[in-house]
Design a protein around this motif. Structure first.
Motif, PDB file in Angstrom:
ATOM      1  N   ALA A   1       6.106   9.221   7.169  1.00  0.00           N
ATOM      2  CA  ALA A   1       6.267   8.459   5.917  1.00  0.00           C
ATOM      3  C   ALA A   1       7.291   7.350   6.081  1.00  0.00           C
ATOM      4  CB  ALA A   1       6.681   9.396   4.787  1.00  0.00           C
ATOM      5  N   ALA A   2       8.332   7.601   6.886  1.00  0.00           N
ATOM      6  CA  ALA A   2       9.374   6.593   7.105  1.00  0.00           C
ATOM      7  C   ALA A   2       8.809   5.328   7.732  1.00  0.00           C
ATOM      8  CB  ALA A   2      10.482   7.165   7.997  1.00  0.00           C
ATOM      9  N   THR A   3       7.829   5.473   8.603  1.00  0.00           N
ATOM     10  CA  THR A   3       7.243   4.289   9.252  1.00  0.00           C
ATOM     11  C   THR A   3       6.469   3.439   8.248  1.00  0.00           C
ATOM     12  OG1 THR A   3       5.213   5.471   9.922  1.00  0.00           O
ATOM     13  CG2 THR A   3       7.069   5.500  11.457  1.00  0.00           C
ATOM     14  N   GLN A   4       5.968   4.061   7.182  1.00  0.00           N
ATOM     15  CA  GLN A   4       5.267   3.296   6.157  1.00  0.00           C
ATOM     16  C   GLN A   4       6.240   2.610   5.198  1.00  0.00           C
ATOM     17  OE1 GLN A   4       1.526   5.227   4.628  1.00  0.00           O
ATOM     18  NE2 GLN A   4       2.182   6.892   5.962  1.00  0.00           N
ATOM     19  N   VAL A   5       7.470   3.114   5.134  1.00  0.00           N
ATOM     20  CA  VAL A   5       8.512   2.428   4.367  1.00  0.00           C
ATOM     21  C   VAL A   5       8.740   1.038   4.951  1.00  0.00           C
ATOM     22  CG1 VAL A   5      10.986   2.394   3.842  1.00  0.00           C
ATOM     23  CG2 VAL A   5       9.697   4.523   3.603  1.00  0.00           C
ATOM     24  N   ALA A   6       8.735   0.951   6.275  1.00  0.00           N
ATOM     25  CA  ALA A   6       9.062  -0.303   6.964  1.00  0.00           C
ATOM     26  C   ALA A   6       7.853  -1.205   7.197  1.00  0.00           C
ATOM     27  CB  ALA A   6       9.717   0.010   8.314  1.00  0.00           C
ATOM     28  N   PHE A   7       6.645  -0.685   6.992  1.00  0.00           N
ATOM     29  CA  PHE A   7       5.439  -1.464   7.275  1.00  0.00           C
ATOM     30  C   PHE A   7       5.210  -2.472   6.147  1.00  0.00           C
ATOM     31  CE2 PHE A   7       0.711  -1.859   7.753  1.00  0.00           C
ATOM     32  CZ  PHE A   7       0.735  -2.392   9.033  1.00  0.00           C
ATOM     33  N   PRO A   8       5.105  -3.775   6.443  1.00  0.00           N
ATOM     34  CA  PRO A   8       5.023  -4.804   5.385  1.00  0.00           C
ATOM     35  C   PRO A   8       3.948  -4.558   4.330  1.00  0.00           C
ATOM     36  CG  PRO A   8       5.333  -5.834   7.525  1.00  0.00           C
ATOM     37  CD  PRO A   8       5.099  -4.367   7.792  1.00  0.00           C
ATOM     38  N   PHE A   9       2.771  -4.105   4.739  1.00  0.00           N
ATOM     39  CA  PHE A   9       1.661  -3.934   3.801  1.00  0.00           C
ATOM     40  C   PHE A   9       1.908  -2.787   2.827  1.00  0.00           C
ATOM     41  CE2 PHE A   9      -2.534  -2.190   2.602  1.00  0.00           C
ATOM     42  CZ  PHE A   9      -3.103  -3.323   2.050  1.00  0.00           C
TER      43      PHE A   9
END
Length: 398
Positions: free
Chosen positions: A185-193
């Motif tokens: 989930a943390a990686t989706q925090v940083a993903f622009p989209f």
């Protein structure tokens, strides 16, 4: 068939892309903030309801922060049940930083958690420059405030966000599997989209809060962080992941209760941030679950038709794809657990998490469940479509 295999392989490797973008965005934040100290006046607001079993440590962790600037901590609740109030009064005697504010009951339009957060804001010091929000089941490490405020000095930063290191009262593989789930989930925090702030640990500058008129946005909202994230993105500001802000999140869940927990998270996401939910479900969660099912199906059928192993090569190689993804996710996020005392950062510890990621596929069942049902239960209250069954939705405080 070749095209199908290529498409499936690319979809199976989406988490690898998320890990790569996460590392890049994290490096960006560090390069923009490491050159100068940033110590604004901070108000930490902790909404709570009832009592979390580790609540005393939550309080103590916020007293003992290595922050060079001025800060205060406001605990807010409209619920007077449980021992939390007594604990606050006992522990706060040793520190002038801690205060407790009783909130009035929420209006019919907004959730209890948001109501508590707004009450905390209204009671903050007049010279406060930054609001930090933390859930009451979190235990912050000593550098949490220092690292949470760092991204907020970036000109186009609207929100900063940390993430969780899951700690279960009952130790099991479920704990490791859910810890990996939160790393993902943390990686989706940083993903622009898909960027969003996690409500369990997020921060916003006071001037940004006022400029975006967030109090009005929240006045009729049920969910805090998704509503806030969308408002920030709509205004053209960015949400930055805060390096070194993985902090402990404590649970009393056991066995299949973890699947219900994932379902609750998924129902909230589907209801309040559909773009994030669609990306996460169709490109991350569902491929992981279907990949496992298709691999097992092809492996079984190949006993009778061996050519299936080469014909559906992407399905055959799914365990390898998953391993590469998990390895990338774990090694991307693990550096941010530096200040967590129970994190040793050894290769053995990381590999346990990678292996537990296969077990986390069972958690995907919670996401699938959320597609077909909007009923959830939290803190002994049942909800459907954000409304408490037999009551109203104002009792929610998660």
């Amino acid at each position: 068939m070749l095209l199908l295999n290529i498409i499936c392989a690319l979809i199976f490797l989406v988490p690898l892309m998320l890990a790569a973008v996460f590392r890049y965005r994290r490096k960006q934040v560090l390069s923009k903030t490491v050159k100068q100290a940033y110590t604004p006046n901070v108000t930490v607001i902790v909404p709570f309801k009832g009592e979390d079993y580790n609540f005393e440590n939550t309080i103590k962790s916020l007293i003992h922060q290595d922050y060079l600037g001025k800060y205060e901590v406001i605990f807010v609740s409209s619920d007077q049940s449980g021992r939390s109030i007594d604990l606050l009064q006992a522990v706060s005697k040793s520190s002038q930083r801690i205060s407790y504010v009783r909130a009035e009951s929420a209006n019919k339009e907004r959730g209890d958690k948001i109501n508590n957060m707004l009450t905390g804001i209204h009671h903050s010091s007049s010279d406060t420059e930054v609001f930090l929000f933390m859930d009451s089941d979190m235990v912050a490490h000593k550098k949490w405030i220092t690292n949470m405020v760092l991204p907020l000095q970036i000109e186009d930063c609207g929100l900063s966000s940390g993430t969780a290191w899951v700690v279960a009262r009952t130790k099991s593989t479920w704990e490791l599997a859910t810890r990996f789930w939160d790393f993902l989930a943390a990686t989706q925090v940083a993903f622009p989209f898909t960027s969003f702030a996690r409500g369990l640990s997020m921060g916003i500058r006071k001037d940004t809060f006022i400029r975006l008129n967030i109090e009005k946005v929240w006045n009729t909202a049920f969910h805090d962080n998704f509503t806030l994230s969308k408002a920030v993105r709509k205004y053209g500001l960015k949400i930055y992941y805060a390096p070194y802000c993985v902090i402990e999140e404590h649970f009393e869940l056991t066995s299949f209760e973890w699947i219900s927990w994932v379902k609750r998270q998924s129902v909230h996401t589907k209801s309040h941030y559909k773009k994030l939910w669609a990306f996460g479900f169709f490109l991350v969660t569902l491929p992981r679950l279907l990949g496992a099912i298709l691999f097992l199906t092809v492996a079984c059928l190949s006993i009778f038709q061996s050519e299936l192993l080469t014909e559906y090569i992407s399905f055959t190689l799914w365990p390898l794809f998953h391993f590469v993804n998990a390895l990338a996710i774990v090694y991307a996020v693990y550096p941010d657990t530096t200040y967590i005392e129970m994190s040793r950062g050894t290769h053995l510890e990381k590999m346990k998490l990678v292996l537990a990621s296969y077990y986390s596929i069972l958690l995907s069942l919670g996401s699938v469940w959320a597609v077909f049902s909007s009923k959830i239960e939290w803190r002994k209250i049942k909800y459907k479509n954000n409304v408490a069954v037999g009551g109203d939705h104002r009792n929610e405080n998660s």
